[in-house]
Write a protein that holds these residues in place. Structure first.
Motif, PDB file in Angstrom:
ATOM      1  N   ASN A  31       0.836  -1.214   0.000  1.00  0.00           N
ATOM      2  CA  ASN A  31       0.000   0.000   0.000  1.00  0.00           C
ATOM      3  C   ASN A  31       0.864   1.255   0.000  1.00  0.00           C
ATOM      4  OD1 ASN A  31      -2.352  -1.540   0.147  1.00  0.00           O
ATOM      5  ND2 ASN A  31      -2.526  -1.359   2.364  1.00  0.00           N
ATOM      6  N   THR A  32       1.902   1.242   0.832  1.00  0.00           N
ATOM      7  CA  THR A  32       2.807   2.386   0.920  1.00  0.00           C
ATOM      8  C   THR A  32       3.522   2.611  -0.408  1.00  0.00           C
ATOM      9  OG1 THR A  32       3.136   2.037   3.299  1.00  0.00           O
ATOM     10  CG2 THR A  32       4.817   3.329   2.141  1.00  0.00           C
ATOM     11  N   GLY A  33       3.915   1.523  -1.046  1.00  0.00           N
ATOM     12  CA  GLY A  33       4.557   1.638  -2.355  1.00  0.00           C
ATOM     13  C   GLY A  33       3.644   2.265  -3.387  1.00  0.00           C
ATOM     14  N   ILE A  34       2.385   1.824  -3.432  1.00  0.00           N
ATOM     15  CA  ILE A  34       1.417   2.386  -4.378  1.00  0.00           C
ATOM     16  C   ILE A  34       1.201   3.870  -4.113  1.00  0.00           C
ATOM     17  CG2 ILE A  34      -0.988   2.314  -5.162  1.00  0.00           C
ATOM     18  CD1 ILE A  34      -0.956  -0.712  -4.525  1.00  0.00           C
ATOM     19  N   GLU A  35       1.055   4.215  -2.850  1.00  0.00           N
ATOM     20  CA  GLU A  35       0.801   5.616  -2.475  1.00  0.00           C
ATOM     21  C   GLU A  35       1.953   6.529  -2.889  1.00  0.00           C
ATOM     22  OE1 GLU A  35       0.246   5.295   1.690  1.00  0.00           O
ATOM     23  OE2 GLU A  35      -1.685   4.234   1.517  1.00  0.00           O
ATOM     24  N   ASN A  36       3.174   6.021  -2.846  1.00  0.00           N
ATOM     25  CA  ASN A  36       4.346   6.850  -3.116  1.00  0.00           C
ATOM     26  C   ASN A  36       4.899   6.694  -4.529  1.00  0.00           C
ATOM     27  OD1 ASN A  36       5.463   8.197  -0.398  1.00  0.00           O
ATOM     28  ND2 ASN A  36       4.516   6.235   0.115  1.00  0.00           N
ATOM     29  N   ALA A  37       4.313   5.813  -5.310  1.00  0.00           N
ATOM     30  CA  ALA A  37       4.838   5.551  -6.649  1.00  0.00           C
ATOM     31  C   ALA A  37       4.599   6.733  -7.578  1.00  0.00           C
ATOM     32  CB  ALA A  37       4.182   4.297  -7.224  1.00  0.00           C
ATOM     33  N   SER A  38       5.609   7.103  -8.322  1.00  0.00           N
ATOM     34  CA  SER A  38       5.491   8.187  -9.300  1.00  0.00           C
ATOM     35  C   SER A  38       5.610   7.661 -10.728  1.00  0.00           C
ATOM     36  CB  SER A  38       6.571   9.243  -9.050  1.00  0.00           C
ATOM     37  OG  SER A  38       7.865   8.700  -9.264  1.00  0.00           O
ATOM     38  N   GLY A  39       5.889   6.360 -10.870  1.00  0.00           N
ATOM     39  CA  GLY A  39       6.045   5.787 -12.196  1.00  0.00           C
ATOM     40  C   GLY A  39       4.719   5.549 -12.891  1.00  0.00           C
ATOM     41  N   LEU A  40       4.770   5.462 -14.199  1.00  0.00           N
ATOM     42  CA  LEU A  40       3.567   5.201 -14.984  1.00  0.00           C
ATOM     43  C   LEU A  40       3.035   3.800 -14.710  1.00  0.00           C
ATOM     44  CD1 LEU A  40       1.684   6.347 -17.169  1.00  0.00           C
ATOM     45  CD2 LEU A  40       3.245   5.416 -18.885  1.00  0.00           C
ATOM     46  N   TYR A  41       3.951   2.850 -14.472  1.00  0.00           N
ATOM     47  CA  TYR A  41       3.569   1.472 -14.179  1.00  0.00           C
ATOM     48  C   TYR A  41       4.127   1.065 -12.822  1.00  0.00           C
ATOM     49  CZ  TYR A  41       2.421   1.481 -19.128  1.00  0.00           C
ATOM     50  OH  TYR A  41       1.885   1.800 -20.357  1.00  0.00           O
ATOM     51  N   PHE A  42       3.588  -0.038 -12.282  1.00  0.00           N
ATOM     52  CA  PHE A  42       3.917  -0.426 -10.903  1.00  0.00           C
ATOM     53  C   PHE A  42       4.149  -1.934 -10.818  1.00  0.00           C
ATOM     54  CE2 PHE A  42       2.829  -1.790  -6.601  1.00  0.00           C
ATOM     55  CZ  PHE A  42       3.501  -0.867  -5.815  1.00  0.00           C
ATOM     56  N   LYS A  43       5.235  -2.296 -10.122  1.00  0.00           N
ATOM     57  CA  LYS A  43       5.599  -3.703  -9.936  1.00  0.00           C
ATOM     58  C   LYS A  43       6.025  -3.935  -8.489  1.00  0.00           C
ATOM     59  CE  LYS A  43       6.952  -7.913 -11.067  1.00  0.00           C
ATOM     60  NZ  LYS A  43       5.922  -8.934 -11.307  1.00  0.00           N
TER      61      LYS A  43
END
Length: 341
Positions: A74-86
Motif C-alpha cells: 500500500n505504501t509503495g502504491i501511495e508513493n509511486a510516481s512511475g507510470l507502471y507499478f511492480k
C-alpha cells in the motif's frame, strides 16, 4: 515521470535483499526503486539507506512502522510516481535480459492510442535444491505480443494463474480502483492480483522468464507448517475474495471470461484453505473448514454451488477420515507435479 515504479517490501531482509536490489538497478533512470522498510529490527534499514545514498535518482527508501506485507505494498502504491507499478519481494529477483525487454516494451506502448493496464510475463520457481526450474508461462492462453482484452483470453490450466510475480499494473489504475490491502495479514498478494481485474481493459503478454520466485526458506509464508500456523489469515483473505466477487456480481454477469477466471482463481484459493485445514489434523481446523464453506453459501448460493460441486470442491469435501486422507494425498501429488511450496 519514471516509466516503472518497483516496490520492494522489506522486513528483516538483510540476508538477501542486496541480490534483489542489484537485479533491479540495470533499469537505470527509467525505474524508481521504492524500498519499503516495514519496521525491520535487523540491518535492513541501513542497507536500504546505503543504496539510496549511492543511487539517489533511482532508489528511494520509506521507513515505516511494521504493518505487514500488504501495508508495505500500500505504501509503495501511495508513493509511486512511475507510470507502471511492480512488486518484487526482497528474497526474489529478476532476469536481466527479460527486464530490459520489458522496459523497452513499456516504453514502446506508452503514449499509444490504447492504454495498457496490465503487462504479464512468465515467472520461474527458484526452488531450493531443485536443478530443473519450473517456469509458469501463458502461451496458448494469452495472445502474445499484442494488446488484448478479456474477450481474447483462452482457458487457463490449473497452476497457470496470474500471480503477483507475473504482473505489472498501470499505477493510476491501482490508485483509482481503490485497492487497499489489509495490514498485518499474510497472503494478501492474492488480493493484489484479484481486486484490480474488473478495471483492467487492455493487457499485453510477453513470453519471457522475468521474475525469479525463490522458495526454500523454512520461515517463508508458503511453507506448509507456516501456512497452517497462519491459517486464520488465509481464511480472512479467502473471505475477502468471496465478498469481492459477490460485490461485483452484476458487472461480472456481463463479462463472462473475466467472471470465469476470477471464480476459478477463487476456487484455487478455497482449495488451498480447505487442504491446509484438513492437513493440520485438528478438530478445531476441521470446524473452521466447515465454517468457511457455510460462509460462502450464505454469501451467494450460486458461487457456493460453483465452488463446492466443481472438481476441486468435491475433492476437498470427501466424507470421513478416509476422504480427508485422499484429499491430502492428492494435494501432495499436485505439489510434486506443479513444484509449488
Amino acid at each position: 515521470m519514471k516509466l516503472l515504479s518497483i516496490t520492494i517490501p522489506c522486513y528483516n531482509s538483510e540476508k538477501y535483499m542486496r541480490k534483489c536490489i542489484e537485479s533491479l538497478l540495470p533499469g537505470g533512470e527509467d525505474v524508481e526503486i521504492l524500498i519499503v522498510d516495514d519496521g525491520s529490527t535487523d540491518g535492513t534499514a541501513a542497507i536500504a539507506d546505503e543504496y539510496a545514498e549511492k543511487y539517489p535518482s533511482v532508489v528511494r527508501v520509506i521507513h515505516k512502522e511494521n504493518g505487514g506485507h500488504g501495508s508495505a505494498v500500500n505504501t509503495g502504491i501511495e508513493n509511486a510516481s512511475g507510470l507502471y507499478f511492480k512488486v518484487v519481494d526482497s528474497d526474489d529477483w529478476v532476469s536481466d535480459t527479460a527486464y530490459r525487454e520489458i522496459l523497452d516494451k513499456l516504453t514502446q506502448l506508452t503514449g499509444g492510442e490504447e492504454v495498457l493496464d496490465m503487462l504479464i510475463a512468465n515467472y520461474v520457481y527458484e526452488k531450493e535444491g531443485e536443478k530443473r526450474k519450473k517456469v509458469i508461462r501463458y502461451h496458448h492462453v494469452l495472445p502474445e505480443d499484442e494488446l488484448f482484452s478479456w474477450n481474447d483470453v483462452h482457458r487457463f490450466h490449473k497452476g497457470q494463474y496470474i500471480l503477483m510475480h507475473s504482473v505489472i499494473f498501470r499505477t493510476r489504475l491501482l490508485k483509482d480502483c481503490g485497492l487497499k490491502l489489509p495490514e498485518h495479514t499474510f497472503y494478501v498478494d492474492n488480493l493484489f492480483v484479484f481486486e484490480p481485474l474488473p478495471f483492467v481493459k487492455k493487457m499485453y503478454y510477453m513470453d519471457v522468464n522475468f521474475y525469479r520466485y525463490y522458495i526454500g526458506r523454512a520461515d517463508q509464508s508458503v511453507n506448509e507448517q507456516v501456512m497452517i500456523g497462519r491459517i486464520d489469515q488465509q481464511i480472512k483473505v479467502n473471505k475477502i475474495m468471496v465478498d469481492y466477487v459477490v460485490s461485483k456480481k452484476q458487472f461480472l454477469a456481463t463479462h463472462k471470461k473475466l467472471r470465469n477466471y476470477m471464480l476459478n482463481y477463487l476456487d484455487i484459493i478455497t482449495t488451498v484453505s480447505s487442504i491446509m485445514l484438513i492437513y493440520s489434523g485438528t478438530e478445531e481446523n476441521l470446524e473452521k473448514k466447515n465454517e468457511l464453506w457455510k460462509y460462502i453459501k450464505q454469501k451467494d448460493p450460486m458461487v457456493f454451488f460453483r465452488l463446492r460441486y466443481g472438481l476441486l470442491g468435491s475433492y476437498t469435501n470427501l466424507p470421513g477420515k478416509g476422504g480427508r486422507k485422499i484429499s491430502v494425498e492428492g494435494y501432495k501429488l499436485c505439489q510434486r507435479f506443479f513444484k509449488f511450496n
